[in-house]
Each structure stands twice: as C-alpha cells, then as structure tokens.
Design a protein around this motif. Sequence first.
Motif, PDB file in Angstrom:
ATOM      1  N   SER A 227       0.824  -1.216   0.000  1.00  0.00           N
ATOM      2  CA  SER A 227       0.000   0.000   0.000  1.00  0.00           C
ATOM      3  C   SER A 227       0.857   1.265   0.000  1.00  0.00           C
ATOM      4  N   PHE A 228       2.139   1.107  -0.247  1.00  0.00           N
ATOM      5  CA  PHE A 228       3.025   2.264  -0.256  1.00  0.00           C
ATOM      6  C   PHE A 228       2.753   3.134  -1.492  1.00  0.00           C
ATOM      7  N   PRO A 229       2.787   4.446  -1.332  1.00  0.00           N
ATOM      8  CA  PRO A 229       2.580   5.336  -2.493  1.00  0.00           C
ATOM      9  C   PRO A 229       3.869   5.492  -3.287  1.00  0.00           C
ATOM     10  N   TYR A 230       3.766   5.283  -4.573  1.00  0.00           N
ATOM     11  CA  TYR A 230       4.905   5.463  -5.466  1.00  0.00           C
ATOM     12  C   TYR A 230       4.557   6.522  -6.501  1.00  0.00           C
ATOM     13  N   GLY A 265      16.357   2.941  -5.177  1.00  0.00           N
ATOM     14  CA  GLY A 265      15.864   4.212  -4.640  1.00  0.00           C
ATOM     15  C   GLY A 265      14.374   4.379  -4.833  1.00  0.00           C
ATOM     16  N   TYR A 266      13.858   3.929  -5.978  1.00  0.00           N
ATOM     17  CA  TYR A 266      12.412   4.045  -6.212  1.00  0.00           C
ATOM     18  C   TYR A 266      11.627   3.132  -5.274  1.00  0.00           C
ATOM     19  N   LEU A 267      12.133   1.926  -5.042  1.00  0.00           N
ATOM     20  CA  LEU A 267      11.440   1.013  -4.129  1.00  0.00           C
ATOM     21  C   LEU A 267      11.436   1.555  -2.704  1.00  0.00           C
ATOM     22  N   VAL A 268      12.525   2.188  -2.309  1.00  0.00           N
ATOM     23  CA  VAL A 268      12.600   2.746  -0.951  1.00  0.00           C
ATOM     24  C   VAL A 268      11.731   3.991  -0.815  1.00  0.00           C
ATOM     25  N   SER A 269      11.506   4.705  -1.930  1.00  0.00           N
ATOM     26  CA  SER A 269      10.717   5.937  -1.857  1.00  0.00           C
ATOM     27  C   SER A 269       9.296   5.687  -1.389  1.00  0.00           C
ATOM     28  N   GLY A 270       8.748   4.506  -1.678  1.00  0.00           N
ATOM     29  CA  GLY A 270       7.382   4.202  -1.244  1.00  0.00           C
ATOM     30  C   GLY A 270       7.220   4.212   0.266  1.00  0.00           C
ATOM     31  N   PRO A 271       8.003   3.418   1.016  1.00  0.00           N
ATOM     32  CA  PRO A 271       7.910   3.471   2.474  1.00  0.00           C
ATOM     33  C   PRO A 271       8.231   4.841   3.052  1.00  0.00           C
ATOM     34  N   VAL A 272       9.167   5.563   2.420  1.00  0.00           N
ATOM     35  CA  VAL A 272       9.505   6.899   2.926  1.00  0.00           C
ATOM     36  C   VAL A 272       8.305   7.838   2.790  1.00  0.00           C
ATOM     37  N   LEU A 273       7.651   7.838   1.637  1.00  0.00           N
ATOM     38  CA  LEU A 273       6.464   8.682   1.449  1.00  0.00           C
ATOM     39  C   LEU A 273       5.339   8.263   2.380  1.00  0.00           C
ATOM     40  N   TRP A 274       5.216   6.965   2.603  1.00  0.00           N
ATOM     41  CA  TRP A 274       4.171   6.461   3.504  1.00  0.00           C
ATOM     42  C   TRP A 274       4.394   6.958   4.925  1.00  0.00           C
ATOM     43  N   ARG A 276       6.097   9.596   5.747  1.00  0.00           N
ATOM     44  CA  ARG A 276       5.947  11.057   5.747  1.00  0.00           C
ATOM     45  C   ARG A 276       4.479  11.462   5.828  1.00  0.00           C
ATOM     46  N   HIS A 277       3.611  10.739   5.130  1.00  0.00           N
ATOM     47  CA  HIS A 277       2.187  11.081   5.150  1.00  0.00           C
ATOM     48  C   HIS A 277       1.520  10.703   6.468  1.00  0.00           C
ATOM     49  N   ARG A 278       2.112   9.777   7.201  1.00  0.00           N
ATOM     50  CA  ARG A 278       1.535   9.361   8.482  1.00  0.00           C
ATOM     51  C   ARG A 278       1.868  10.311   9.615  1.00  0.00           C
ATOM     52  N   ARG A 279       2.825  11.169   9.391  1.00  0.00           N
ATOM     53  CA  ARG A 279       3.184  12.110  10.453  1.00  0.00           C
ATOM     54  C   ARG A 279       2.051  13.111  10.693  1.00  0.00           C
ATOM     55  N   PRO A 280       1.772  13.426  11.969  1.00  0.00           N
ATOM     56  CA  PRO A 280       0.675  14.383  12.249  1.00  0.00           C
ATOM     57  C   PRO A 280       1.038  15.802  11.815  1.00  0.00           C
TER      58      PRO A 280
END
Length: 280
Positions: A227-230, A265-274, A276-280
């Motif tokens: 469910s990670f955003p890419y 780097g593209y595969l890692v970007s998904g969890p990183v964006l996820w 980042r979006h979960r932060r309040p």
Amino acid sequence: MFVQGIRRRRSETGSGTTVVVPAHPELAPLTDDEIESLLTPAATDEPAPSLAIPLLPGEHTAARRFKFAVVNACTLGSLALGLLAIMLAMRGDVRAGAICLIACVVFDGADGLLARRFGVASPFGAQMDSLADMCSFGLAAPVVVYASLAGTVPTAAAAMACVLVAGCAAIRLARFNVSPKDGRFFCGVPTTMAAAVLAVGVLIELPMSGAAQLVGVALLAFAMVSSFPYAKVARLLKLPPWLWLLPVVGVLVDPRLTFAVVVGGYLVSGPVLWLRHRRP
C-alpha cells in the motif's frame, strides 16, 4: 358430511407429462381451453431487452471505430509479444524474451495514451488491457526470469519466486480495477513497471549472485501488492534537472550499477512517502 374434490387430468401437448388441475367443490370445472390459456405464457408487444453491451460508447462513426481498432490493436500487440517472450524463454533465448517484454511495456503505454487522446476509452478496453497485462507482465515476465535463473539457483527456489511474481501481479491488477484512481501516486508498484525492471535486469545481466536476484525478485513482487505510495512518471518528470543529471552521468560510467541504484531508490521511496504522510 364430506365433499370430495374432483380432479381433472390433462396431458400437455408435445410432452409426456400430465397436468393435474384440482377442482373446488363450489366452482365449475375448467374447460380444456381455459387450461390451455393457463399453460401458455401471455403474449406481449414489448420487445425483449437487448443484452448486448456496446464495446465503443458514444457515436459509432467510421473515424471513431478506426481509432478504437487502433487502440485495441496495441493491446493485442502487447498480448502477442508477451506470448512470444514466453516461447523465446522456453527455447533458452532469454535476452530476446526480455526485449519482447520491453516492447510490451511500450505497447501497453501506447494503448492508454491513444485511447485518451482519441477519446475512445471504454470499460471494454480497460478490461482487455488488464487481461493483456496479466499475460505479458504477470506470466511472461516471471517465465523469462525463471529461464534466466536456470542453473544459478535451485529450480524450486526460482519457481517459487516466479510464482510469487505472478500471484502478486494478479492481485495488483484486480485491486487496480476496483480501486479509486489517484492522479499523483500509484498504490504499490504497477505491474508494467515491475515487468520493465525485470526485463531490463535480464537484458543487461546484472552482476548479482543468484540468491541476491531471488531476493530482488521477491521484493519487487511484494512491492506490487503493498500500500506504499509510489510517484507516477508525470510526477517524476517534475523533479529538479540536477536529479536527472545524476543517473544520466551514472549510465555513462556504469549502467548496471546505476540501474540497480535507481530501482532501489524508487522502491525505498514508497515506504519513505508512507511514513511522511503518516506524520501528524
């Protein structure tokens, strides 16, 4: 005092069955014509509803039909190339099979682009595109990878990794068909991109051990159903020019290493964006 009911027995025309009509003691028995009217369905002047669904919505002009045919020809071309990739891989020509997979990616992108530009996008085209993607990217891609891994890893391990890719591709395509669309991000790595990565990896012969390749294939499979955003390609094109300069220079120096770094780097970007979006 008991009143015994009278029954009339009548044989249906053209059949070997017998119709039993119970008679009420206070009512007159039915005649043969009345029984026939009960057995015959009532005629209606209304035409039966058509079950055919038009493949091309909107006006059916010659120009729109031609454009619709061109778009679906691209989809069928991707399907045919996927089958050709499987045949080539079965013969041991994995590099040619990988080239066919890359051509599948081109045709898959062309049919969607042309459908939107020509204004002939349809539910039929979307479903056929999904089925062609399953053949080309969900079946042909793992078969080519399996053939490329022959002799470098145990056969059972290669088979399990490729079955994992096929299963995750099917789940990814089904989820895409029923999920709302996001114009900015993919939900998980799309099957087209995953197949492109696998095909290019086979084509350039990454200097990796068989075990490392199996791990990479498995990670790519799980990335499809995550469910990670890419970021989509249109969003990647908006990155600063200096970020694009780095991989261009890297390709000139060491294309294999650059490819591995860009994909990682593209595969890692998904969890990183996820995260980042979960932060309040």
